[in-house]
Scaffold this active site. Sequence first.
Site, PDB file in Angstrom:
ATOM      1  N   LYS A  56       7.963 -15.135  24.628  1.00 38.87           N
ATOM      2  CA  LYS A  56       9.354 -15.214  24.183  1.00 38.87           C
ATOM      3  C   LYS A  56      10.115 -13.941  24.569  1.00 38.87           C
ATOM      4  O   LYS A  56      11.297 -14.001  24.915  1.00 38.87           O
ATOM      5  CB  LYS A  56       9.403 -15.422  22.674  1.00 38.87           C
ATOM      6  N   ARG A  57       9.433 -12.809  24.510  1.00 41.47           N
ATOM      7  CA  ARG A  57      10.090 -11.543  24.872  1.00 41.47           C
ATOM      8  C   ARG A  57      10.611 -11.559  26.303  1.00 41.47           C
ATOM      9  O   ARG A  57      11.650 -10.985  26.610  1.00 41.47           O
ATOM     10  CB  ARG A  57       9.111 -10.366  24.693  1.00 41.47           C
TER      11      ARG A  57
END
Length: 507
Positions: free
Chosen positions: A265-266
């Site tokens: 997700k980062r």
Amino acid sequence: MRRVRVRFAPSPTGPLHIGGVRTALYNYLFAKKHGGDMLLRIEDTDSARFVPGAEEYIVESLNWLGITIDEGVGAAAESNGAHAPYRQSERKGIYRKYVDQLLEAGLAYIAFDTPAELEAKRSEIANFQYDAKTRDMMTNSLTLPADEVNARISNGEQYVVRIKIEPDQEVKVQDLIRGEVVINSSVIDDKVLFKSVDELPTYHMANVVDDYLMEISHVIRGEEWLPSAPLHVLLYQYLGWQNNMPEFAHLPLLLKPEGNGKLSKRDGDRLGFPVFPLNWKDPKTGEPSSGYREAGYFPEAVVNFLALLGWNSGTEQEIFSMQELIELFSLDRVSKSGAKFDYEKGKWFNHKYLQQKSNREIADIFQKILIENDIIEDSEKLEKIVSLVKERVNFVNELLGQSIFFFKAPTEYDAKTVQKRWKAETPAQMEGLIQTLEAIDDFSAENTETIVKEWITAKEYNLGGIMNAFRLSVVGEPKGPHMFDITEIIGKEETIERLKKAIDTLG
């Protein structure tokens, strides 16, 4: 020949990662290619990590993408499916029978070690592993008398059941993508199969029992599960199910766009692309995460994009319908190595699908966006606008930025263009253009262009100079489709009004 039956078995611990979506897609394509069944099973035995709304999110995501579930959670006949229930938490009473079978056969044992005792042993022994070398120094049914084991259980003492792995044995995993994988059993620890605290099996036990009872023929999952495959093979053997063991296929990872490590997700937050199919809001923290649907992607574009991340058709073709993917898909064309997540390619796919759709279909979607921006427009006119600007965008929600001048006159003018294109003689030229336009009855693009260009030639004006100032007056900046397509749509009166306003504003 066994009927092909595959399952997608996510845990409801949060939103469905795009890597999980690809796993579901490959399962679906394989099942449909072979006329088989696609099951959705929710593996929710880890109650501590359960997140409300996650199961519904998974079902909605698959529905949006067109990945149809034949049996299981979200299927039309979920409650009376042949192998119901399909949530592991609802199958609690099924597993104990098989745990007891392993205990009675001496292939598993009961362990009472507390978390504190295990931590102490890890501090005492470097790289501690609960296995054949260390189990004899622990508190379990192999080191305690049977009556003490029974007494501890009767007194309500918490325990786990561990598989008993025999050391120095070759465990072979036949993988449809990677070939034969051979592991020495000495590197496998005595994994926990069951916990008395919640009377639930761990993932490994529940996974094998459910796949067997649900008659799963092929387990297609991410390569992160490859280290667990030898344990699962041993469980099939210990339970006497080796002849019904599914075939395994471990899919390559989706990698960061740079290629160094698993996509997270980062990475999406850092580079500005979604890693989830739909928008998600964490129920505990309230943190929002963007989704492909809300970002404006078409589901068929996402499917096409994901299908080619780790698989290839063996052809130069890039655009595939779902049916074409089903017909061409095969596990022997799935790569062993990870696939870089090229999010720009995802945009390209969406652009291609947008161009394929009819102007009417795009206009209907665009109409909703306009209404949200308090713009009401005739549908026929909107269809014409879409035909002129859709080549310039990747997403429908970008259309307004490329076409706002069709709906609203400019309120300001691009400074660089004004400096470059609006000369001292320009106001007088635009006055002459107004007079020319006022005399035109047929304001179609073709007729207006002919008359205006004849006027420019007669006046011996520079064509580029006039047209650039004309565009600046009508659009406000140097962009947009063919100038006379714009004027035909906005009409004669609006075109003249904008020219007058530009003269008043820019002098």
